[in-house]
Design a protein around this motif. Structure first.
Motif, short mmCIF file in Angstrom:
data_model
loop_
_atom_site.label_atom_id
_atom_site.label_comp_id
_atom_site.label_asym_id
_atom_site.label_seq_id
_atom_site.Cartn_x
_atom_site.Cartn_y
_atom_site.Cartn_z
N CYS A 197 -10.86 -0.65 -3.05
CA CYS A 197 -9.96 0.44 -2.68
C CYS A 197 -8.58 0.24 -3.29
O CYS A 197 -7.85 1.19 -3.51
N SER B 108 -14.48 -15.04 2.80
CA SER B 108 -14.07 -14.94 4.21
C SER B 108 -14.94 -15.85 5.07
O SER B 108 -14.46 -16.52 5.98
N PRO C 121 -8.08 -16.60 3.86
CA PRO C 121 -8.40 -15.41 3.07
C PRO C 121 -7.24 -14.40 3.09
O PRO C 121 -6.63 -14.18 4.13
N ILE C 122 -6.94 -13.87 1.93
CA ILE C 122 -5.92 -12.81 1.84
C ILE C 122 -6.45 -11.71 0.91
O ILE C 122 -7.46 -11.91 0.23
N LEU C 123 -5.76 -10.58 0.90
CA LEU C 123 -6.16 -9.47 0.04
C LEU C 123 -5.34 -9.52 -1.24
O LEU C 123 -4.12 -9.31 -1.21
N ASN D 297 -3.30 -12.87 8.04
CA ASN D 297 -2.84 -14.07 7.37
C ASN D 297 -1.56 -13.85 6.57
O ASN D 297 -0.85 -14.79 6.26
N ARG D 298 -1.27 -12.61 6.20
CA ARG D 298 -0.08 -12.32 5.40
C ARG D 298 0.98 -11.58 6.22
O ARG D 298 2.18 -11.82 6.05
N LYS E 53 1.99 1.82 -3.39
CA LYS E 53 0.89 2.28 -4.26
C LYS E 53 0.63 3.76 -4.08
O LYS E 53 0.32 4.46 -5.04
N GLY F 6 -11.46 -5.21 1.40
CA GLY F 6 -11.72 -6.64 1.40
C GLY F 6 -12.49 -7.15 0.19
O GLY F 6 -12.78 -8.34 0.11
N LEU G 138 -10.27 -3.74 11.84
CA LEU G 138 -9.59 -3.28 10.64
C LEU G 138 -9.11 -1.84 10.78
O LEU G 138 -9.41 -0.98 9.98
N LYS H 106 -15.87 -10.82 13.92
CA LYS H 106 -14.41 -10.72 13.92
C LYS H 106 -13.84 -11.23 12.59
O LYS H 106 -12.94 -10.63 12.02
N PRO I 264 0.82 -1.22 0.00
CA PRO I 264 0.00 0.00 0.00
C PRO I 264 0.85 1.27 0.00
O PRO I 264 0.51 2.24 -0.68
N MET J 278 -6.08 -0.73 -1.88
CA MET J 278 -5.06 -0.37 -0.89
C MET J 278 -5.09 -1.30 0.31
O MET J 278 -4.52 -1.00 1.35
N GLY J 279 -5.81 -2.40 0.21
CA GLY J 279 -5.83 -3.35 1.31
C GLY J 279 -6.74 -2.95 2.45
O GLY J 279 -6.50 -3.30 3.59
N THR J 280 -7.77 -2.18 2.15
CA THR J 280 -8.64 -1.71 3.22
C THR J 280 -10.03 -2.32 3.18
O THR J 280 -10.63 -2.55 4.22
N GLY K 142 -7.33 -6.84 9.67
CA GLY K 142 -8.41 -7.82 9.58
C GLY K 142 -7.81 -9.20 9.36
O GLY K 142 -6.60 -9.35 9.26
N GLN K 143 -8.69 -10.19 9.28
CA GLN K 143 -8.26 -11.57 9.07
C GLN K 143 -7.29 -11.70 7.88
O GLN K 143 -6.25 -12.33 7.98
N GLN K 144 -7.65 -11.05 6.78
CA GLN K 144 -6.84 -11.17 5.56
C GLN K 144 -5.44 -10.59 5.76
O GLN K 144 -4.47 -11.10 5.23
N ILE K 145 -5.37 -9.48 6.51
CA ILE K 145 -4.08 -8.85 6.78
C ILE K 145 -3.25 -9.76 7.68
O ILE K 145 -2.08 -10.02 7.42
N GLU L 50 -14.34 -8.67 9.82
CA GLU L 50 -13.98 -7.27 10.07
C GLU L 50 -13.21 -6.66 8.89
O GLU L 50 -13.23 -5.47 8.69
N GLY L 51 -12.57 -7.51 8.11
CA GLY L 51 -11.80 -7.01 6.97
C GLY L 51 -12.60 -6.89 5.69
O GLY L 51 -12.04 -6.66 4.63
N ASN L 52 -13.91 -7.09 5.76
CA ASN L 52 -14.75 -6.95 4.57
C ASN L 52 -15.77 -5.85 4.81
O ASN L 52 -16.68 -6.00 5.61
N LEU L 53 -15.57 -4.73 4.11
CA LEU L 53 -16.51 -3.62 4.30
C LEU L 53 -17.68 -3.76 3.33
O LEU L 53 -17.50 -4.09 2.17
N THR M 94 -10.79 -10.06 -1.75
CA THR M 94 -10.40 -11.25 -0.97
C THR M 94 -10.43 -12.51 -1.84
O THR M 94 -11.38 -12.76 -2.58
#
Lengths: 351, 167
Positions: B41, B110, B57-59, A125-126, A59, B47, A249, B128, A56, B43-45, A120-123, B131-134, B50
């Motif tokens: 986004c 997710s 799950p990853i971005l 995980n990496r 970017k 989700g 998040l 929880k 990010p 930018m990893g915000t 979040g979960q996805q973050i 939380e990473g999926n808006l 995913t």
């Protein structure tokens, strides 16, 4: 001097897309090879582990490395206890692994808590532990796409101004946001750093410079290989609280880590460490409050005063729209909650 | 410098030639044409992008394609078998947990990963995990209902009652 962007909507839709600019991608197979590559490549390279902070920032143009040295071929060692009883974590452990590890939950529960509250979960995980400790500092004006940026580059972007603190001297005051760092400070952790001159150990308390431009004390050819949590810290009562506006998040408004060494069966505190993160260019310690706690018996009426004093001594930078006063209040409330939580646990054990 | 990489997406192997600056999301969406993975986004915000790497799950918007060489990836297209939707997808249809649909692929992936790890999650665990999926339609209530429904389609768990507010 404030310069406003000429026009946000100009240009085609495509030009606004967040494309990464070109770079080279290396995939070394050992830590030694990583250091050699970094030594040969010089300043314009960056280490890519999970990439959740680096990509990010590439970017939005905060970072523009010409070469990425990827750690994907390195395998992370599983967390374990060393001969002297220290808990050893590989810097490449992902935050999910730290959250789920039974050993870490037992020996350093506040660290698992902190990892659980990152992104979040996805973050998680990496993102890796090492990456979290070396993350880029943040500021409302800095980590934005160009469309939302002010025209003139700030100190962090090699320019000559600072938007949030226009009269603050020629330094960058971007806030260091790691949630893991304050916890590791309270646990007295050491970082094992590998560089071209071999391996060195750094106390994490000396790892953060307080300079927004370069928040960590890590050379261009160095990488963190592991984190050691000493045996005596594993017996401390430790807590972690993260204040966020939304609850998930998010980067913290304030994160609080507290660790107390208590006498057996008593409430007497023989050592106290309180670290506050996401509040200044580096994690801060509440030294006066620590002094007050050390050698005293824990009781609720003292704790009200101690947390008030701690909030007085911590100097927050107003960041991301939160005022100094509000941040101080958060520090007070969360330190109070951490200490009361510890008292409750001790009471339950004794009762 | 372009690199030849192999991505195993939804069980099928794809050979690609990409520069290192191509993200996994761009590779999936633009190079391979699997449009189920959304670019939000970037930018990893948010989700929306995913995907599952293995079963995590990853971005994909902040993961480089070259970093995924040889790895198994599941996108939303990989959940259904032909016209038959997966259990999670069916539950989303039943609960009406889709408004504009932009966040839905990410949310379903997710949620699928959550149920694989924790087959009977409670409401807080679902919140929880998501939380990473808006969802900017703010359809969170129906999304949570869908995940509870997928975890227990017979509705034996009285999760509905847990959420009820007594007057």
């Amino acid at each position: 001097m404030i310069c406003w962007p000429e026009r946000i909507s100009g240009g085609s839709l495509d030009s606004k897309k967040m494309k990464l600019s070109q770079f080279d991608h290396k995939t070394p197979t050992s830590r030694k090879e990583v250091v050699d590559l970094l030594t040969n490549l010089g300043q314009d390279s960056a280490i890519l582990a999970g990439g959740t902070d680096l990509i990010p920032n590439m970017k939005n143009g905060t970072l523009m490395p010409k070469t990425l040295v990827s750690l994907k071929h390195l395998t992370a060692e599983k967390e374990h206890l060393t001969k002297d009883g220290s808990l050893k974590l590989d810097a490449l452990s992902t935050l999910s692994q730290i959250t789920e590890s039974p050993l870490i939950k037992e020996k350093a529960p506040s660290l698992a808590q902190a990892a659980f509250h990152v992104g979040g979960q996805q973050i998680r995980n990496r993102a890796t532990l090492g990456g979290n400790l070396c993350q880029e500092s943040r500021c409302l004006y800095l980590n934005q796409s160009h469309d939302f940026q002010f025209v003139e580059a700030c100190y962090k972007r090699a320019g000559d101004c600072c938007y949030p603190f226009p009269d603050g001297g020629k330094i960058c005051r971007a806030v260091f946001m790691s949630d893991m760092a304050p916890v590791l400070i309270t646990l007295g952790a050491h970082l094992v750093v590998l560089g071209s001159h071999g391996e060195r150990q750094v106390d994490i308390a000396d790892f953060y410079t307080g300079d927004g431009l370069k928040p960590v004390n890590l050379g261009p050819t160095e990488l963190i290989t592991s984190v050691l949590i000493p045996l005596e810290s594993q017996k401390m009562q430790c807590r972690f609280f993260k204040a966020t506006p939304r609850g998930g998040l998010e980067f913290a408004m304030v994160s609080i880590a507290v660790a107390l060494t208590l006498d057996k069966n008593k409430k007497k505190c023989s050592k106290a460490v309180i670290a506050v993160g996401s509040i200044n260019t580096k994690p801060l310690r509440a030294l006066e409050a620590e002094k007050h706690l050390t050698g005293s018996l824990l009781n609720r009426s003292d704790i009200v005063e101690i947390s008030k004093n701690a909030a007085n001594e911590i100097k927050p930078l107003p960041h991301h729209g939160y005022s100094r006063g509000y941040l101080k209040q958060l520090v007070e409330v969360y330190i109070k909650r951490s200490l009361i939580d510890i008292i409750k646990t001790v009471d339950n054990k004794n009762g | 410098m372009k690199q030849a990489i192999e991505l195993i997406i939804n069980g099928e192997t794809y050979d690609l030639i990409v520069t290192p600056n191509v993200t996994l999301q761009e590779a999936i969406r633009e190079h391979l044409g699997l449009k189920g993975t959304k670019a939000g986004c970037e930018m990893g915000t948010c989700g929306a992008c995913t995907v599952l790497l293995g079963d995590k799950p990853i971005l994909s918007c902040i993961t480089l394609a070259v970093e995924c060489q040889g790895l198994e990836i599941t996108t939303i297209e990989g959940l259904s078998e032909g016209p038959t939707l997966s259990n999670m997808q069916k539950a989303f249809v039943r609960a009406g947990a889709v408004q504009c649909g932009f966040c839905t692929p990410g949310v379903i992936l997710s949620s699928t990963a959550l149920l694989k790890k924790n087959p009977q999650p409670n409401v807080n665990e679902i919140k929880k995990a998501l939380e990473g999926n808006l969802c900017r339609c703010t359809g969170y209530n129906s999304i949570i209902e869908a995940v509870l429904d997928a975890a227990d389609p017979s509705g034996h768990l009285d999760h509905q009652q847990d959420q009820e507010i007594k007057l």
